[in-house]
Design a protein around this motif. Structure first.
Motif, PDB file in Angstrom:
ATOM      1  N   HIS A   1       9.575  21.709  -0.167  1.00  0.00           N
ATOM      2  CA  HIS A   1       8.809  20.617   0.278  1.00  0.00           C
ATOM      3  C   HIS A   1       7.623  21.362   0.886  1.00  0.00           C
ATOM      4  O   HIS A   1       7.861  22.642   1.239  1.00  0.00           O
ATOM      5  CB  HIS A   1       9.474  19.873   1.266  1.00  0.00           C
ATOM      6  CG  HIS A   1      10.695  18.965   0.857  1.00  0.00           C
ATOM      7  ND1 HIS A   1      10.306  17.806  -0.025  1.00  0.00           N
ATOM      8  CD2 HIS A   1      11.720  19.219   1.180  1.00  0.00           C
ATOM      9  CE1 HIS A   1      11.388  17.430   0.075  1.00  0.00           C
ATOM     10  NE2 HIS A   1      12.636  18.238   0.589  1.00  0.00           N
TER      11      HIS A   1
ATOM     12  N   VAL B   1      -0.059   4.945  -2.035  1.00  0.00           N
ATOM     13  CA  VAL B   1       0.171   6.245  -2.903  1.00  0.00           C
ATOM     14  C   VAL B   1       0.208   7.536  -2.259  1.00  0.00           C
ATOM     15  O   VAL B   1       1.287   8.086  -1.967  1.00  0.00           O
ATOM     16  CB  VAL B   1      -0.883   6.272  -4.282  1.00  0.00           C
ATOM     17  CG1 VAL B   1      -0.258   7.285  -5.272  1.00  0.00           C
ATOM     18  CG2 VAL B   1      -0.157   4.958  -4.982  1.00  0.00           C
TER      19      VAL B   1
ATOM     20  N   ARG C   1       3.340   9.714  -1.291  1.00  0.00           N
ATOM     21  CA  ARG C   1       3.422  11.245  -1.833  1.00  0.00           C
ATOM     22  C   ARG C   1       3.559  12.331  -0.743  1.00  0.00           C
ATOM     23  O   ARG C   1       4.188  13.391  -0.690  1.00  0.00           O
ATOM     24  CB  ARG C   1       2.202  11.475  -2.556  1.00  0.00           C
ATOM     25  CG  ARG C   1       2.149  10.798  -3.981  1.00  0.00           C
ATOM     26  CD  ARG C   1       3.114  11.190  -5.002  1.00  0.00           C
ATOM     27  NE  ARG C   1       3.004  12.567  -5.390  1.00  0.00           N
ATOM     28  CZ  ARG C   1       3.842  13.304  -5.965  1.00  0.00           C
ATOM     29  NH1 ARG C   1       5.184  13.067  -5.939  1.00  0.00           N
ATOM     30  NH2 ARG C   1       3.959  14.602  -6.131  1.00  0.00           N
TER      31      ARG C   1
END
Length: 160
Positions: free
Chosen positions: A101, A17, A21
């Motif tokens: 970002h 995860v 991410r």
């Protein structure tokens, strides 16, 4: 044995995860982890080669410093999250920058990676390994370029 498998699946899931991410930043963070360990090992080995022995005090200080690196990355991730979600557009001079970002954490991660690489190279030299002089200079130039890029952003009058 089932407990070990359960823990392994849990840890792999957490890392999966996080990796998903973090995107490209995950590679920089993985590199930082590898260079942290390499610096600690080569620093300990260099001290042993120099006859200084391995000091638990010096080792503890080094580990605390590296924990500080990880806290710094975490803080930068929060700053990036604030930029992306709370301040997605920022005027810098005549330019409007859109934050989609992370930008702060990758710059700091690259800077810390280069810092750790320099330290490993210095430790290898202390151990007697032949290290070309230009290599340290090259890494220092790269590190300084990251510094200059960060300074340009922070010196903008619109950010003050």
């Amino acid at each position: 044995m089932d407990k070990i498998k359960t823990y392994a699946v849990f840890v792999c899931g957490i890392f999966g995860v996080m990796w998903g991410r973090l995107g490209a930043l995950a590679w920089l963070i993985l590199a930082l982890l590898i260079f942290n360990v390499a610096d600690w090992i080569t620093g300990s080995a260099a001290s042993a080669v120099e006859g200084k022995g391995i000091s638990s005090d010096a080792g503890r200080r080094g580990i605390v410093k590296k924990v500080g690196y990880w806290i710094e990355i975490g803080v930068c991730l929060v700053v990036d999250m604030l930029l992306v979600y709370a301040l997605p557009e920022l005027s810098i001079g005549a330019t409007v920058v859109t934050f989609t970002h992370p930008i702060v954490a990758p710059m700091v991660a690259v800077w810390l990676d280069l810092n750790e690489i320099l330290s490993v190279i210095e430790n290898l030299g202390r151990m007697g390994a032949p290290v070309p002089e230009w290599l340290s200079k090259f890494i220092t130039v790269l590190k300084n370029k990251v510094d200059v890029a960060g300074e340009k952003i922070s010196e903008d009058e619109d950010l003050k």
